[in-house]
Design a protein around this motif. Structure first.
Motif, PDB file in Angstrom:
ATOM      1  N   VAL A   1       4.079  -3.860  -5.025  1.00 46.28           N
ATOM      2  CA  VAL A   1       4.074  -4.929  -5.737  1.00 46.28           C
ATOM      3  C   VAL A   1       3.400  -4.892  -6.761  1.00 46.28           C
ATOM      4  O   VAL A   1       3.640  -5.311  -8.199  1.00 46.28           O
ATOM      5  CB  VAL A   1       3.887  -6.216  -4.868  1.00 46.28           C
ATOM      6  CG1 VAL A   1       3.711  -7.653  -5.726  1.00 46.28           C
ATOM      7  CG2 VAL A   1       4.876  -6.347  -3.665  1.00 46.28           C
TER       8      VAL A   1
ATOM      9  N   SER B   1       2.461 -11.389   9.221  1.00 44.54           N
ATOM     10  CA  SER B   1       2.697  -9.868   8.741  1.00 44.54           C
ATOM     11  C   SER B   1       3.573  -9.121   9.741  1.00 44.54           C
ATOM     12  O   SER B   1       3.973  -8.253   9.649  1.00 44.54           O
ATOM     13  CB  SER B   1       1.420  -9.311   8.650  1.00 44.54           C
ATOM     14  OG  SER B   1       0.716  -9.328   9.832  1.00 44.54           O
TER      15      SER B   1
ATOM     16  N   LEU C   1       7.997  -8.857   7.520  1.00 48.23           N
ATOM     17  CA  LEU C   1       8.131  -9.745   6.321  1.00 48.23           C
ATOM     18  C   LEU C   1       7.600  -9.132   5.355  1.00 48.23           C
ATOM     19  O   LEU C   1       7.942  -9.188   3.929  1.00 48.23           O
ATOM     20  CB  LEU C   1       7.361 -11.160   6.751  1.00 48.23           C
ATOM     21  CG  LEU C   1       7.354 -12.309   5.748  1.00 48.23           C
ATOM     22  CD1 LEU C   1       8.525 -12.513   5.192  1.00 48.23           C
ATOM     23  CD2 LEU C   1       6.376 -13.259   6.190  1.00 48.23           C
ATOM     24  N   PRO C   2       6.254  -8.555   5.283  1.00 46.03           N
ATOM     25  CA  PRO C   2       5.813  -7.902   4.036  1.00 46.03           C
ATOM     26  C   PRO C   2       6.516  -7.015   3.265  1.00 46.03           C
ATOM     27  O   PRO C   2       6.829  -6.845   2.162  1.00 46.03           O
ATOM     28  CB  PRO C   2       4.320  -7.353   4.553  1.00 46.03           C
ATOM     29  CG  PRO C   2       4.043  -7.795   5.807  1.00 46.03           C
ATOM     30  CD  PRO C   2       5.281  -8.337   6.447  1.00 46.03           C
TER      31      PRO C   2
ATOM     32  N   TRP D   1       9.815  -7.034   3.340  1.00 45.68           N
ATOM     33  CA  TRP D   1      11.056  -7.881   2.895  1.00 45.68           C
ATOM     34  C   TRP D   1      10.589  -8.405   1.557  1.00 45.68           C
ATOM     35  O   TRP D   1      11.130  -8.600   0.286  1.00 45.68           O
ATOM     36  CB  TRP D   1      11.447  -9.176   3.609  1.00 45.68           C
ATOM     37  CG  TRP D   1      12.579  -8.651   4.716  1.00 45.68           C
ATOM     38  CD1 TRP D   1      12.322  -8.564   6.041  1.00 45.68           C
ATOM     39  CD2 TRP D   1      13.654  -8.261   4.390  1.00 45.68           C
ATOM     40  NE1 TRP D   1      13.500  -8.251   6.613  1.00 45.68           N
ATOM     41  CE2 TRP D   1      14.430  -7.954   5.710  1.00 45.68           C
ATOM     42  CE3 TRP D   1      14.443  -7.984   3.124  1.00 45.68           C
ATOM     43  CZ2 TRP D   1      15.789  -7.531   5.730  1.00 45.68           C
ATOM     44  CZ3 TRP D   1      15.739  -7.592   3.279  1.00 45.68           C
ATOM     45  CH2 TRP D   1      16.377  -7.272   4.577  1.00 45.68           C
ATOM     46  N   ILE D   2       9.182  -8.662   1.691  1.00 45.08           N
ATOM     47  CA  ILE D   2       8.591  -9.385   0.237  1.00 45.08           C
ATOM     48  C   ILE D   2       8.564  -8.394  -0.698  1.00 45.08           C
ATOM     49  O   ILE D   2       8.996  -8.629  -2.072  1.00 45.08           O
ATOM     50  CB  ILE D   2       7.429 -10.054   0.392  1.00 45.08           C
ATOM     51  CG1 ILE D   2       7.501 -11.456   1.281  1.00 45.08           C
ATOM     52  CG2 ILE D   2       6.541 -10.426  -0.846  1.00 45.08           C
ATOM     53  CD1 ILE D   2       6.109 -11.836   1.913  1.00 45.08           C
TER      54      ILE D   2
ATOM     55  N   ALA E   1      10.671  -8.420  -4.071  1.00 50.88           N
ATOM     56  CA  ALA E   1      10.086  -8.364  -5.551  1.00 50.88           C
ATOM     57  C   ALA E   1      10.353  -7.318  -6.289  1.00 50.88           C
ATOM     58  O   ALA E   1      10.784  -7.594  -7.580  1.00 50.88           O
ATOM     59  CB  ALA E   1       8.609  -8.553  -5.420  1.00 50.88           C
TER      60      ALA E   1
ATOM     61  N   ILE F   1       0.624 -12.051  -5.631  1.00 52.45           N
ATOM     62  CA  ILE F   1       1.562 -11.805  -4.319  1.00 52.45           C
ATOM     63  C   ILE F   1       1.073 -10.780  -3.675  1.00 52.45           C
ATOM     64  O   ILE F   1       0.860 -11.074  -2.270  1.00 52.45           O
ATOM     65  CB  ILE F   1       3.044 -11.208  -5.226  1.00 52.45           C
ATOM     66  CG1 ILE F   1       3.557 -12.577  -5.939  1.00 52.45           C
ATOM     67  CG2 ILE F   1       3.825 -10.980  -3.787  1.00 52.45           C
ATOM     68  CD1 ILE F   1       5.028 -12.173  -6.383  1.00 52.45           C
TER      69      ILE F   1
ATOM     70  N   LEU G   1      -0.340 -10.889   0.010  1.00 53.12           N
ATOM     71  CA  LEU G   1      -0.080  -9.860   1.317  1.00 53.12           C
ATOM     72  C   LEU G   1      -1.216  -9.469   1.959  1.00 53.12           C
ATOM     73  O   LEU G   1      -1.277  -9.071   3.086  1.00 53.12           O
ATOM     74  CB  LEU G   1       0.969  -8.829   0.669  1.00 53.12           C
ATOM     75  CG  LEU G   1       2.294  -9.128   0.282  1.00 53.12           C
ATOM     76  CD1 LEU G   1       2.975  -8.050  -0.582  1.00 53.12           C
ATOM     77  CD2 LEU G   1       3.182  -9.552   1.578  1.00 53.12           C
TER      78      LEU G   1
END
Length: 346
Positions: free
Chosen positions: A51, A154, A163-164, A166-167, A171, A222, A226
């Motif tokens: 990210v 997490s 989920l992390p 996916w984020i 992004a 972001i 995380l």
């Protein structure tokens, strides 16, 4: 073979193949490295750097640099963690962190574009100010006792992907689509390639610069959320030194330091590759005090090898093109063979 060479000419494909080759080599030494659990943990931990590298790419493409992302990440993580420990909801805590990161990035952009401060100087100053304020805000203490529900996010998974991850994927995809599919996104490349020319044709150079730094600050916040989610506490040195890894990841992925070139997917793959390199040293049982030296050496070796390989591919492609042109010329009919005449007869 020809298909493989064509794939290697695509920067993202070459980085991906390098990752597979590196993982395979380490797996031969220690098979535990290639197990699904280990690779999954590496992928999850790489999302913070991914990210950050995506946001940094916007700045680098405009021929600038942002070395304040580490301190921005640290302050955003501190604010998010502090609000969570004081009973504020997770959504408001995350929103506050995102707002702080965006404001710091916008301030950097304003300083660079409107006050003409060199980006390295502006962001170095911001790094010191934000880092100092973070220590003042936290009183130099670690932020612990993060609510369990936030830490549990997490490990939440959808379609087998946590989920992390996916984020990070969302992004990176959104940033890629913005850069490549929107007219505003293409302005970033134009500004980085030729700022004076972009200004002459009427592009909003200052606004694009501010927007690039704002995206970099937003990505840092972001990554901070995380970090809090994954680690479950906030040390007082969160983000220190990570800006160098971020820039290295983007450059490893093909983003040019001189601006005007680069791909978000390349930067994302570069971040994953850098995380793979760092984690591989643990499986190779290398002493911790050698990690930085070996990681730096491997990074230089890979970047140098990739650049030389890309030059070879380009020269090889030019040779084949020249051979094809020579063959097509040799097939042209000569004078007296029903083709063109050397002389014009009046």
């Amino acid at each position: 073979m020809k298909l493989l060479l064509r794939l290697m000419q695509i920067r993202e494909a070459s980085i991906f193949l390098f990752i597979l080759l590196f993982v395979g080599c380490i797996g031969l030494v220690n098979p535990a490295f290639t197990s699904g659990g280990s690779l999954g943990l590496i992928l999850k931990s790489s999302m913070i750097l991914l990210v950050l590298a995506a946001g940094q790419s916007f700045v680098l493409i405009t021929a600038n640099i942002d070395v304040s992302v580490g301190s921005t990440m640290g302050l955003s993580a501190a604010v998010c963690g502090m609000m969570l420990t004081h009973g504020v909801s997770g959504s408001l805590s995350v929103a506050a962190a995102l707002l702080i990161g965006s404001c710091i990035g916008a301030a950097n952009g304003l300083g660079v574009s409107f006050f003409r401060i060199p980006s390295i100087i502006m962001t170095l100053g911001t790094l010191g100010i934000v880092r100092g304020y973070m220590l003042f805000y936290t009183e130099g203490k670690w932020i612990e006792d993060i609510p369990f529900y936030f830490k549990k996010l997490s490990s939440a998974a959808f379609l087998g992907i946590q989920l992390p991850v996916w984020i990070g994927i969302i992004a990176a995809v959104m940033a890629y689509l913005f850069l490549t599919r929107s007219s505003v996104g293409r302005y970033f490349y134009a500004v980085g390639d030729n700022e004076a020319g972009a200004r002459l044709i009427g592009l909003p150079v200052k606004s694009i610069t501010v927007l690039a730094f704002t995206f970099s600050g937003l990505s840092a916040s972001i990554a901070a959320c995380l970090f809090v989610m994954n680690i479950g506490f906030v040390p007082n040195q969160t983000g220190t030194g990570i800006e160098l890894q971020v820039i290295a990841a983007a450059v490893l992925g093909g983003v040019s330091l001189s601006g005007g070139q680069g791909s978000l997917f390349g930067a994302a793959l570069g971040a994953i590759f850098l995380e793979v390199i760092n984690n591989s040293l643990v499986f190779l049982k290398v002493p911790a005090y050698w990690n930085n030296a070996i990681s730096g050496f491997l990074l230089l070796l890979i970047v140098t090898g990739d650049s030389r390989f890309q030059l070879w591919l380009q020269s090889n492609g030019k040779k084949k093109q020249q051979e094809q042109e020579n063959m097509s010329r040799s097939k042209l009919p000569k004078s007296g063979e029903g083709g063109y005449e050397d002389k014009v007869v009046l």
